[in-house]
Design an enzyme around this catalytic site. Structure first.
Site, PDB file in Angstrom:
ATOM      1  N   GLU A   1       0.814  -1.218   0.000  1.00 53.02           N
ATOM      2  CA  GLU A   1       0.000   0.000   0.000  1.00 53.02           C
ATOM      3  C   GLU A   1       0.848   1.268   0.000  1.00 53.02           C
ATOM      4  O   GLU A   1       0.349   2.354   0.230  1.00 53.02           O
ATOM      5  CB  GLU A   1      -0.914  -0.003   1.238  1.00 53.02           C
ATOM      6  CG  GLU A   1      -1.844  -1.208   1.303  1.00 53.02           C
ATOM      7  CD  GLU A   1      -2.813  -1.188   2.485  1.00 53.02           C
ATOM      8  OE1 GLU A   1      -2.691  -0.286   3.355  1.00 53.02           O
ATOM      9  OE2 GLU A   1      -3.680  -2.069   2.529  1.00 53.02           O
TER      10      GLU A   1
ATOM     11  N   GLU B   1     -11.085  -1.900  15.942  1.00 55.07           N
ATOM     12  CA  GLU B   1     -11.829  -3.171  16.010  1.00 55.07           C
ATOM     13  C   GLU B   1     -11.339  -4.027  17.169  1.00 55.07           C
ATOM     14  O   GLU B   1     -11.777  -5.156  17.354  1.00 55.07           O
ATOM     15  CB  GLU B   1     -11.672  -3.947  14.698  1.00 55.07           C
ATOM     16  CG  GLU B   1     -12.503  -3.426  13.546  1.00 55.07           C
ATOM     17  CD  GLU B   1     -12.080  -2.051  13.085  1.00 55.07           C
ATOM     18  OE1 GLU B   1     -10.876  -1.848  12.850  1.00 55.07           O
ATOM     19  OE2 GLU B   1     -12.939  -1.163  12.975  1.00 55.07           O
TER      20      GLU B   1
ATOM     21  N   ASN C   1     -13.566   5.070  13.644  1.00 54.26           N
ATOM     22  CA  ASN C   1     -14.840   4.641  14.211  1.00 54.26           C
ATOM     23  C   ASN C   1     -14.788   4.526  15.732  1.00 54.26           C
ATOM     24  O   ASN C   1     -13.714   4.442  16.321  1.00 54.26           O
ATOM     25  CB  ASN C   1     -15.224   3.280  13.627  1.00 54.26           C
ATOM     26  CG  ASN C   1     -14.157   2.233  13.878  1.00 54.26           C
ATOM     27  OD1 ASN C   1     -13.154   2.196  13.193  1.00 54.26           O
ATOM     28  ND2 ASN C   1     -14.352   1.390  14.880  1.00 54.26           N
TER      29      ASN C   1
ATOM     30  N   ASP D   1     -18.591   1.785  11.396  1.00 58.33           N
ATOM     31  CA  ASP D   1     -17.157   1.783  11.079  1.00 58.33           C
ATOM     32  C   ASP D   1     -16.872   2.716   9.905  1.00 58.33           C
ATOM     33  O   ASP D   1     -16.146   2.367   8.992  1.00 58.33           O
ATOM     34  CB  ASP D   1     -16.663   0.345  10.766  1.00 58.33           C
ATOM     35  CG  ASP D   1     -15.172   0.312  10.447  1.00 58.33           C
ATOM     36  OD1 ASP D   1     -14.449   1.230  10.877  1.00 58.33           O
ATOM     37  OD2 ASP D   1     -14.741  -0.635   9.764  1.00 58.33           O
TER      38      ASP D   1
ATOM     39  N   LYS E   1     -15.239   7.211   4.286  1.00 62.91           N
ATOM     40  CA  LYS E   1     -15.952   5.966   4.045  1.00 62.91           C
ATOM     41  C   LYS E   1     -17.472   6.141   4.045  1.00 62.91           C
ATOM     42  O   LYS E   1     -18.192   5.332   3.472  1.00 62.91           O
ATOM     43  CB  LYS E   1     -15.544   4.936   5.108  1.00 62.91           C
ATOM     44  CG  LYS E   1     -14.160   4.332   4.848  1.00 62.91           C
ATOM     45  CD  LYS E   1     -13.602   3.607   6.072  1.00 62.91           C
ATOM     46  CE  LYS E   1     -14.374   2.360   6.408  1.00 62.91           C
ATOM     47  NZ  LYS E   1     -13.836   1.702   7.636  1.00 62.91           N
TER      48      LYS E   1
ATOM     49  N   CYS F   1     -12.360 -16.237  12.143  1.00 57.56           N
ATOM     50  CA  CYS F   1     -11.560 -16.573  10.960  1.00 57.56           C
ATOM     51  C   CYS F   1     -11.901 -15.725   9.739  1.00 57.56           C
ATOM     52  O   CYS F   1     -11.048 -15.495   8.880  1.00 57.56           O
ATOM     53  CB  CYS F   1     -11.757 -18.050  10.587  1.00 57.56           C
ATOM     54  SG  CYS F   1     -11.791 -19.173  11.999  1.00 57.56           S
TER      55      CYS F   1
ATOM     56  N   CYS G   1      -9.899 -12.688   8.065  1.00 59.46           N
ATOM     57  CA  CYS G   1      -8.652 -12.929   7.335  1.00 59.46           C
ATOM     58  C   CYS G   1      -8.816 -13.945   6.199  1.00 59.46           C
ATOM     59  O   CYS G   1      -8.277 -13.780   5.119  1.00 59.46           O
ATOM     60  CB  CYS G   1      -7.557 -13.426   8.274  1.00 59.46           C
ATOM     61  SG  CYS G   1      -6.951 -12.174   9.410  1.00 59.46           S
TER      62      CYS G   1
END
Ligand code: CA
Length: 711
Positions: free
Chosen positions: A92, A206, A286, A329, A356, A633, A636
């Site tokens: 990135e 988060e 957020n 968020d 966002k 899970c 990811c």
């Protein structure tokens, strides 16, 4: 004249040509010694360099270079490429270029210095981020870039360190721990240096964190000030720059025992600086957890806000909250561009952001006053804005703790996320990638703060249980490159890109806009009308922003390729069919006019055979496995056990057929060296086994649909 190398010119000649004397800095890593506030403020006198994250403190990402332009861009070819390697693919970074040296960052917070004309490696700094840190962050072990100041290169590492390196050698000069990854803090954003202070924030909204930014002395690493963006436990002093304003303005907007959940407001990406007003702008994230009913009633300042601070002291000057009591968020961390706009006959000093939440905001950056705001994509959480910029919230997108799913637009990945945008003062347009992707939110009935995994107070089970919602969301999935007129608040043009989650943007005086996309194409568009003038297949999804620079009179365009980020990781079945997942080879690609190097061939496509054991578990076990998979899970390995191509797709995992091996991975940490930590503290052996049964059932479902498929 243009063929004469600046280094070969006499100082007198340079002065006669109107250049600042600093141009004679020795090429090579030594040139970084000349980078300071004056040089960054007068960046247009050094158009061949890229000195700070957004090229200028105004973060416009517009380059005055025009050697490559709309008439000759068809002759663009590869000058050199550099294989990044390093095990994880998400890239990135915005590289900086000073004195013909490129400083880029990669996954796992490595810093690499390359000869910007040839790609020759000068040095590599590896901070050895513990692989277990991966599980303490939301969106992949990415890094978005370095800052440079007086011969030093500064990087924030994923595990929460801020490190100063020698630009010449890459050797560390000092290192401070600015955030603790074991408590859910991670760093992916680039630092900014203002008046000799390195300023860095962190992510973790988060993971039950409390957001803050810290300023350090660039020379010594000594902490100068810290600003917390949300209040902490009442009666516990921070002794921080934020003390007074939090008590006076922010704390009255929080209720209950909010501090137990961290509160959020993390400054994980964007910062900008106006040297005339002497204001540092930071965007906050957020609220933590997302679920506002759990977190606290009230506006919850300063979550999802823009803050203006004094860079010397961290003193608060103004704030503008975009989404009071943010439950989606939405974040206000996205890039802020500072520009002077003629609004109805008056030139205003504005700050622009396309966060966002789907609305393009224009603020007066001296006062924080709202000037205008209009949706740049489809939104359903607000019906519009009041004259003061407050959202008129729609009941449609609200959710509570009943677990009833609610479809909100934009979704948690945002209408536009961190992928940098660009403002071309000549066209007056802001170019940025827009994604339409709704998300289904459902407030969890019970919230326990976990040490591993996400703490959002939302139940990610809502989506797979609701095929109607999946179908509805898939219909909304689009991506485009948008040219936005911030004066009229309308799109001047849009180019459909075929998939959401595309790359950042640079625009140039050559009347060009460069952008890479999710499908792996790197393109040049005409800035005025969006006509695609040139493109090249890179065979790897692109999320990073391009830059452009000049060495020895030759202009180059550079972009890091490597697919990843929040949407790529978690979208699962939503991303299917729309993303390229084959290959994903992280590289730095650099183009120039007449570049004749052959593009590296596409990597071999993985042909994985779907060969799961038969389903033997009962429905209750599979349902338990699904609930635990979605909680621990999916963020990811992908929603509903469909990987977006960044991390392994578990339906194809050999361990499905081997319960002992599965247990050693999930509970025993067998693959910890790759970032897959043990979840033994969060999952009982029964739950871990149930996840395996759920993935087996998903693999068999997929096999029923098609015999083989790479992802
Ligand atoms: Ca966030």
């Amino acid at each position: 004249m243009s063929r004469i190398r600046p280094a070969a010119m006499s100082l007198g000649l340079l002065l006669a040509l109107g250049h600042a004397p600093a141009v004679v800095a020795i090429p090579g890593p030594g040139a970084a010694a000349a980078v300071d506030g004056a040089r960054i403020i007068h960046a247009d006198q050094h158009p061949g360099e890229w000195l700070t994250y957004g090229r200028t403190y105004s973060e416009q990402r517009f380059s005055p270079l025009a050697q490559i332009n709309d008439r000759n861009v068809g002759r663009l070819g590869l000058a050199w490429y550099y294989d990044i390697g390093g095990g994880r693919r998400v890239q990135e970074s915005t590289p900086l270029v000073v004195g013909g040296v490129m400083y880029l960052t990669t996954a796992w917070s490595r810093v690499i210095a390359l000869d910007a004309a040839t790609g020759k490696q000068l040095w590599v700094f590896h901070p050895h981020v513990p692989r277990s840190a991966d599980a303490h962050g939301c969106c992949g072990v990415a890094n978005r870039g370095v800052a440079i100041w007086r011969g030093r290169v500064y990087v924030g590492t994923y595990d929460g360190r801020l490190i100063a390196l020698s630009a010449k050698t890459g050797k560390p000069l000092w290192s401070v721990r600015t955030a603790d990854y074991t408590k859910g803090y991670t760093i992916t954003g680039a630092p900014i240096v203002v008046q000799g202070r390195v300023i860095i924030g962190n992510g973790g909204g988060e993971f039950g964190t409390r957001g803050y930014i810290t300023a350090y002395d660039a020379r010594t690493g000594r902490e100068d000030w810290r600003f917390y963006t949300v209040p902490g436990k009442p009666g516990v002093a921070d002794h921080a720059a934020s003390d007074r304003v939090l008590d006076r303005i922010a704390r009255p907007t929080w209720h209950g025992r909010y501090w137990k959940f961290g509160g959020g407001g993390n400054v994980w990406d964007s910062m900008a600086y106006d040297p005339k007003l002497d204001l540092l702008y930071v965007g906050t994230g957020n609220g933590a957890p997302w679920n506002g009913t759990v977190r606290s009633p009230g506006a919850n300042l300063f979550i999802t806000s823009i803050l203006a601070l004094r860079p010397q002291t961290g003193e608060y000057v103004w704030h503008f909250q975009e989404v009071p009591d943010d439950i989606w968020d939405y974040d206000a961390d996205q890039q802020m561009i500072l520009a002077d706009l003629n609004l109805h006959g008056t030139v205003r000093r504005v700050l622009m952001q396309a966060p966002k939440d789907g609305i393009f905001y224009v603020l007066d950056r001296a006062t924080g006053r709202f000037l205008s705001g209009k949706p740049y994509t489809q939104i359903n959480w607000a019906r519009g804005l009041t004259s003061r910029g407050k959202p008129i919230e729609s009941r449609k997108a609200l959710y509570d703790v009943t677990g009833k799913p609610t479809l909100a637009m934009p979704g948690a990945a945002g209408g536009h996320n961190w992928q940098p945008m660009s403002y071309d003062p000549a066209t007056g347009l802001v170019y940025f990638p827009v994604s339409a992707m709704a998300f289904t939110y459902a407030g969890a009935r019970r919230v326990t703060m976990r040490k591993l995994g996400w703490n959002t107070g939302d139940d990610f089970i809502a989506l797979p249980e609701n095929p109607q919602a999946v179908a509805q969301i898939r219909k909304t999935l689009t991506g485009s490159l948008v040219a936005w007129n911030p004066v009229t608040q309308r799109a001047a043009w849009r180019v459909a890109l075929g998939a959401p989650w595309n790359g950042g943007v640079v625009s140039t005086a050559g009347d060009l806009v460069f952008e890479g996309d999710a499908m792996g194409r790197f393109c040049a568009y005409r800035a005025t009308d969006g006509k695609r003038l040139w493109s090249v297949e890179t065979h790897t999804g692109i999320v990073a922003p391009p830059i452009t620079y000049e060495v020895d009179g030759q202009q180059y365009v550079a972009v890091e390729i490597g697919w990843g980020g929040a949407f790529a990781l978690a979208a699962g079945q939503l991303a299917l069919d729309s993303q390229i997942n084959e290959g994903n080879v992280p590289r730095m690609l650099v183009f120039t006019l007449g570049g004749a190097k052959a593009m590296p061939p596409p990597p071999p496509r993985p042909h994985l055979t779907l060969d799961p054991p038969p389903i033997t578990a009962g429905a209750a076990t599979i349902a338990l496995g699904e609930a635990r998979y979605q909680s621990f899970c999916s963020v990811c390995h992908g929603d509903s056990a469909v990987s977006g191509g960044v991390l392994p797709d578990l339906r194809y995992a050999p361990a499905l057929a081997n319960p002992g091996l599965w247990r050693r991975i999930v509970s025993g940490g067998l693959l910890r060296s790759g970032g897959m930590v043990s979840f033994a503290t969060e999952l009982s052996p029964r739950e871990s086994g149930a996840i395996r049964e759920y993935v087996i059932s998903r693999a068999n479902q997929t096999k029923g649909q098609r015999a083989t498929r790479p992802y």
